[in-house]
Design an enzyme around this catalytic site. Structure first.
Site, short mmCIF file in Angstrom:
data_model
loop_
_atom_site.label_atom_id
_atom_site.label_comp_id
_atom_site.label_asym_id
_atom_site.label_seq_id
_atom_site.Cartn_x
_atom_site.Cartn_y
_atom_site.Cartn_z
N ARG A 90 0.81 -1.22 0.00
CA ARG A 90 0.00 0.00 0.00
C ARG A 90 0.84 1.26 0.00
NH1 ARG A 90 -3.41 -2.19 4.98
NH2 ARG A 90 -1.35 -3.10 5.23
N SER A 127 -7.32 -3.57 7.81
CA SER A 127 -8.19 -4.25 8.78
C SER A 127 -8.27 -3.46 10.08
CB SER A 127 -7.68 -5.66 9.07
OG SER A 127 -7.82 -6.49 7.96
P1 ADP Z 1 -0.99 -8.88 8.55
O1 ADP Z 1 -0.14 -9.75 7.67
O2 ADP Z 1 -0.26 -7.71 9.15
O3 ADP Z 1 -1.89 -9.58 9.47
P2 ADP Z 1 -3.23 -8.37 6.84
O4 ADP Z 1 -3.82 -9.65 7.23
O5 ADP Z 1 -4.09 -7.16 6.97
O6 ADP Z 1 -1.89 -8.09 7.53
O7 ADP Z 1 -2.74 -8.37 5.32
C1 ADP Z 1 -2.28 -9.43 4.58
C2 ADP Z 1 -1.76 -8.89 3.24
O8 ADP Z 1 -2.72 -8.05 2.63
C3 ADP Z 1 -0.51 -8.03 3.35
O9 ADP Z 1 0.33 -8.30 2.25
C4 ADP Z 1 -1.02 -6.62 3.23
O10 ADP Z 1 -0.06 -5.73 2.70
C5 ADP Z 1 -2.14 -6.84 2.25
N1 ADP Z 1 -3.11 -5.77 2.30
C6 ADP Z 1 -3.87 -5.38 3.36
N2 ADP Z 1 -4.68 -4.34 3.03
C7 ADP Z 1 -4.42 -4.06 1.72
C8 ADP Z 1 -4.91 -3.06 0.79
N3 ADP Z 1 -5.82 -2.16 1.15
N4 ADP Z 1 -4.40 -3.07 -0.47
C9 ADP Z 1 -3.47 -3.98 -0.80
N5 ADP Z 1 -2.96 -4.93 0.01
C10 ADP Z 1 -3.43 -4.97 1.26
#
Ligand code: ADP
Length: 151
Positions: A90, A127
């Protein structure tokens, strides 16, 4: 067959994740959304709820699977014989964080991480922001797939 794992907490799945997963299946034959289980972490949604939200979202897409896993992502990749990790980017903070993880993973196993740049219209979604909106009774429905519902 080219398969990728898309690991994360998905607490809950957002339209940002949705965008990366949908674009992921144009690159890979199969995308496995893998919910990492971390016993030390406090979640808003239970593992079952998080899994169900994703399964419902992609119910019509047989090339998208949902699983849960414990331990290192690269160990899980080896276990299920997956060669690619899919991640979304992002902003510069994501880049720095992901760079360190991807380099570490490459030291641990011959697994490539493939990055997709977030779409312009979902780039601000996280999230953690969704959870904040929910906690404060805001309209979270614009930020998540329809399957995400609060009991
Ligand atoms: P974490 O691994 O910190 O628990 P998440 O479960 O939110 O994070 O995210 C998993 C993946 O999704 C990561 O690669 C994160 O960069 C990606 N991601 C989360 N939100 C977005 C978004 N709005 N656009 C693109 N990629 C996203």
């Amino acid at each position: 067959m080219k398969r990728a794992i898309f690991p994360g907490s998905f607490d809950p799945i957002t339209l940002g994740h949705y965008d990366i997963i949908k674009r992921g299946v144009t690159l890979f034959d199969e995308v496995i959304v893998a919910i990492g289980v971390n016993a030390d972490k406090k979640y808003m949604f239970s593992l079952e709820e998080r899994k169900q939200f994703i399964e419902e979202t992609f119910a019509d897409e047989p090339r998208i699977k949902v699983v849960t896993y414990k331990g290192l992502t690269v160990d899980f990749c080896k276990e299920i014989d997956v060669e690619f990790i899919l991640r979304g980017l992002r902003n510069p903070a994501d880049f720095e964080f992901e760079k360190a993880i991807a380099h570490t993973n490459r030291d641990l196993a011959p697994i490539e991480t493939v990055f997709l740049l977030t779409s312009a219209d979902t780039s601000y979604i996280a999230s953690s922001i969704v959870r904040d909106v929910i906690r404060n009774n805001g309209d979270y429905t614009k930020l998540v797939p329809k399957s995400v519902k609060i009991k």
